[in-house]
Design a protein around this motif. Structure first.
Motif: not given
Length: 113
Positions: A1-15
């Motif tokens: 089952m999937l759960k919702r989490y808020q994940v903060l990434l650095e800009d370079w990681q997200a890109e």
């Protein structure tokens, strides 16, 4: 089952993950799940070198090094989802292996006291 989490990434990681998502045609969430699974699998392989995994990590490394064009072009959606299923299953087994290892260490340290 999937759960919702808020994940903060650095800009370079997200890109980086956005580029990979486009290349492999997966959602951002799926990309993060795959990355976490691969991280756990590689760390587990280092920690438990004698354990036999059903995911062929060497084949995965070769595919990534070749930029996966051949593998992805010849992998239909069903094969890709089968691969993900196997990856998730093996990663779950790896986390259970880590848990057992930590439980044993905790028990040993308590008996020494």
């Amino acid at each position: 089952m999937l759960k919702r989490y808020q994940v903060l990434l650095e800009d370079w990681q997200a890109e980086h993950y956005k580029r990979v998502c486009l290349k492999y045609d997966v959602s951002f969430s799926e990309m993060i799940r795959m990355a976490l699974c691969l991280d756990i699998m590689f760390a587990s392989k280092i920690t438990f070198p004698n354990y036999k995994w059903s995911v062929d990590m060497e084949a995965l490394v070769k595919a990534i090094r070749k930029k996966d064009e051949y593998v992805i072009d010849n992998m239909n959606a069903e094969k890709f989802h089968n691969f993900l299923s196997k990856l998730y299953f093996e990663t779950r087994k790896a986390t259970e292996l880590w848990s057992k290892g930590n439980t044993l260490k905790t028990r040993k340290s308590k008996t020494k006291e």
